[in-house]
Design a protein around this motif. Structure first.
Motif, PDB file in Angstrom:
ATOM      1  N   PRO A 157       0.820  -1.205   0.000  1.00  0.00           N
ATOM      2  CA  PRO A 157       0.000   0.000   0.000  1.00  0.00           C
ATOM      3  C   PRO A 157       0.861   1.265   0.000  1.00  0.00           C
ATOM      4  N   LEU A 158       0.476   2.211  -0.821  1.00  0.00           N
ATOM      5  CA  LEU A 158       1.090   3.540  -0.850  1.00  0.00           C
ATOM      6  C   LEU A 158       0.025   4.474  -1.397  1.00  0.00           C
ATOM      7  N   VAL A 159      -0.388   5.459  -0.616  1.00  0.00           N
ATOM      8  CA  VAL A 159      -1.528   6.305  -0.961  1.00  0.00           C
ATOM      9  C   VAL A 159      -1.192   7.256  -2.094  1.00  0.00           C
ATOM     10  N   ASP A 160      -1.980   7.197  -3.152  1.00  0.00           N
ATOM     11  CA  ASP A 160      -1.934   8.106  -4.302  1.00  0.00           C
ATOM     12  C   ASP A 160      -0.573   8.283  -4.956  1.00  0.00           C
ATOM     13  N   PRO A 161       0.107   7.208  -5.335  1.00  0.00           N
ATOM     14  CA  PRO A 161       1.343   7.405  -6.094  1.00  0.00           C
ATOM     15  C   PRO A 161       1.017   7.932  -7.485  1.00  0.00           C
ATOM     16  N   LEU A 162       1.670   9.023  -7.891  1.00  0.00           N
ATOM     17  CA  LEU A 162       1.434   9.611  -9.200  1.00  0.00           C
ATOM     18  C   LEU A 162       2.312   8.979 -10.262  1.00  0.00           C
ATOM     19  N   GLU A 163       3.482   8.501  -9.835  1.00  0.00           N
ATOM     20  CA  GLU A 163       4.456   7.923 -10.760  1.00  0.00           C
ATOM     21  C   GLU A 163       5.404   7.051  -9.955  1.00  0.00           C
ATOM     22  N   VAL A 164       5.931   5.996 -10.593  1.00  0.00           N
ATOM     23  CA  VAL A 164       6.893   5.143  -9.920  1.00  0.00           C
ATOM     24  C   VAL A 164       7.904   4.643 -10.943  1.00  0.00           C
ATOM     25  N   THR A 165       9.180   4.592 -10.529  1.00  0.00           N
ATOM     26  CA  THR A 165      10.241   4.049 -11.367  1.00  0.00           C
ATOM     27  C   THR A 165      11.041   3.060 -10.537  1.00  0.00           C
ATOM     28  N   VAL A 166      11.840   2.221 -11.214  1.00  0.00           N
ATOM     29  CA  VAL A 166      12.643   1.227 -10.511  1.00  0.00           C
ATOM     30  C   VAL A 166      14.097   1.347 -10.939  1.00  0.00           C
ATOM     31  N   ARG A 167      15.003   1.198  -9.979  1.00  0.00           N
ATOM     32  CA  ARG A 167      16.438   1.109 -10.218  1.00  0.00           C
ATOM     33  C   ARG A 167      16.923  -0.099  -9.442  1.00  0.00           C
ATOM     34  N   VAL A 168      17.835  -0.866  -9.997  1.00  0.00           N
ATOM     35  CA  VAL A 168      18.325  -2.065  -9.329  1.00  0.00           C
ATOM     36  C   VAL A 168      19.802  -1.887  -9.008  1.00  0.00           C
ATOM     37  N   MET A 169      20.150  -2.076  -7.732  1.00  0.00           N
ATOM     38  CA  MET A 169      21.527  -2.028  -7.281  1.00  0.00           C
ATOM     39  C   MET A 169      21.937  -3.456  -6.973  1.00  0.00           C
ATOM     40  N   GLY A 170      22.861  -4.014  -7.759  1.00  0.00           N
ATOM     41  CA  GLY A 170      23.182  -5.434  -7.647  1.00  0.00           C
ATOM     42  C   GLY A 170      21.990  -6.215  -8.142  1.00  0.00           C
ATOM     43  N   ASP A 171      21.221  -6.772  -7.250  1.00  0.00           N
ATOM     44  CA  ASP A 171      19.960  -7.405  -7.625  1.00  0.00           C
ATOM     45  C   ASP A 171      18.836  -6.944  -6.700  1.00  0.00           C
ATOM     46  N   ALA A 172      19.054  -5.834  -5.988  1.00  0.00           N
ATOM     47  CA  ALA A 172      18.046  -5.302  -5.068  1.00  0.00           C
ATOM     48  C   ALA A 172      17.321  -4.127  -5.714  1.00  0.00           C
ATOM     49  N   PRO A 173      16.007  -4.250  -5.935  1.00  0.00           N
ATOM     50  CA  PRO A 173      15.269  -3.144  -6.541  1.00  0.00           C
ATOM     51  C   PRO A 173      14.937  -2.050  -5.522  1.00  0.00           C
ATOM     52  N   TYR A 174      15.076  -0.814  -5.967  1.00  0.00           N
ATOM     53  CA  TYR A 174      14.618   0.351  -5.225  1.00  0.00           C
ATOM     54  C   TYR A 174      13.609   1.072  -6.097  1.00  0.00           C
ATOM     55  N   TYR A 175      12.533   1.544  -5.487  1.00  0.00           N
ATOM     56  CA  TYR A 175      11.460   2.192  -6.220  1.00  0.00           C
ATOM     57  C   TYR A 175      11.392   3.656  -5.830  1.00  0.00           C
ATOM     58  N   ALA A 176      11.374   4.530  -6.821  1.00  0.00           N
ATOM     59  CA  ALA A 176      11.210   5.959  -6.586  1.00  0.00           C
ATOM     60  C   ALA A 176       9.760   6.293  -6.889  1.00  0.00           C
ATOM     61  N   ALA A 177       9.046   6.777  -5.889  1.00  0.00           N
ATOM     62  CA  ALA A 177       7.632   7.101  -6.033  1.00  0.00           C
ATOM     63  C   ALA A 177       7.445   8.602  -5.901  1.00  0.00           C
ATOM     64  N   ARG A 178       6.674   9.155  -6.829  1.00  0.00           N
ATOM     65  CA  ARG A 178       6.322  10.578  -6.758  1.00  0.00           C
ATOM     66  C   ARG A 178       4.903  10.665  -6.229  1.00  0.00           C
ATOM     67  N   LEU A 179       4.763  11.342  -5.095  1.00  0.00           N
ATOM     68  CA  LEU A 179       3.459  11.604  -4.513  1.00  0.00           C
ATOM     69  C   LEU A 179       3.122  13.069  -4.769  1.00  0.00           C
ATOM     70  N   GLN A 180       2.009  13.532  -4.270  1.00  0.00           N
ATOM     71  CA  GLN A 180       1.573  14.909  -4.517  1.00  0.00           C
ATOM     72  C   GLN A 180       2.633  15.937  -4.111  1.00  0.00           C
ATOM     73  N   ASN A 181       3.152  15.856  -2.889  1.00  0.00           N
ATOM     74  CA  ASN A 181       4.108  16.854  -2.376  1.00  0.00           C
ATOM     75  C   ASN A 181       5.393  16.239  -1.863  1.00  0.00           C
ATOM     76  N   GLN A 182       5.727  15.053  -2.345  1.00  0.00           N
ATOM     77  CA  GLN A 182       6.879  14.360  -1.781  1.00  0.00           C
ATOM     78  C   GLN A 182       7.408  13.330  -2.767  1.00  0.00           C
ATOM     79  N   ARG A 183       8.699  13.048  -2.664  1.00  0.00           N
ATOM     80  CA  ARG A 183       9.337  11.985  -3.434  1.00  0.00           C
ATOM     81  C   ARG A 183       9.905  10.983  -2.438  1.00  0.00           C
ATOM     82  N   LEU A 184       9.680   9.694  -2.683  1.00  0.00           N
ATOM     83  CA  LEU A 184      10.143   8.644  -1.785  1.00  0.00           C
ATOM     84  C   LEU A 184      11.000   7.654  -2.545  1.00  0.00           C
TER      85      LEU A 184
END
Length: 156
Positions: free
Chosen positions: A62-89
């Motif tokens: 669950p993640l409330v109202d994600p506007l956009e999401v991308t993935v980057r993999v370091m080694g074999d571990a995925p990290y997701y960048a999520a853009r919300l209304q007023n914040q980036r995670l």
């Protein structure tokens, strides 16, 4: 009805590895697998595929109202960048839960792994190294607006 295809292109052939009936927002290659991600209304969904097209794992969190999401993999571990209304995670999905590792207000770039193994992120324009899920700002760095390949894009 198929919507998404993952294809392998070689010198002599083009081969469909995997097909799905859903759209995916982004894809990244790790050392041993592919990571796909998509944002739904109140969640982020991930899919891991082998290079042969076998589904290795699926998860959503669950993640409330994600506007956009991308993935980057370091080694074999995925990290997701999520853009919300007023914040980036920047975070991961672990056992059906979203785990935030970094937060930014207006801009988040990366992570980007350099040839020497150094990983960079930029949070609100501050260039930092990224290790053990923590960012350490670099001294005397210009305002960073994006990271791509082994190229750092910045303005003075």
């Amino acid at each position: 009805m198929k919507v998404s295809d993952i294809v392998e292109v070689s010198d002599t052939t083009v081969r469909v590895l995997w097909t799905d009936t859903h759209y995916w927002s982004d894809i990244a290659a790790g050392e041993k697998s592919l990571a796909l991600v998509r944002a739904e209304q109140d969640e982020i969904e991930e899919l891991r595929l082998s290079f042969e097209g076998e589904v290795l794992s699926e998860d959503k969190a669950p993640l409330v109202d994600p506007l956009e999401v991308t993935v980057r993999v370091m080694g074999d571990a995925p990290y997701y960048a999520a853009r919300l209304q007023n914040q980036r995670l920047l975070g991961r999905i672990e056992n059906g839960e979203w785990r935030t590792v970094l937060m930014a207000g207006n801009a988040l770039a990366g992570p980007l792994e350099l040839a020497d193994g150094t990983v960079l992120v930029a949070l609100d324009g501050v260039l930092s190294t990224f290790a053990d899920d923590a960012a350490t700002p670099l001294m005397d760095a210009d305002f960073v607006t994006g990271l791509a390949s082994s190229l750092v894009i910045h303005t003075r």
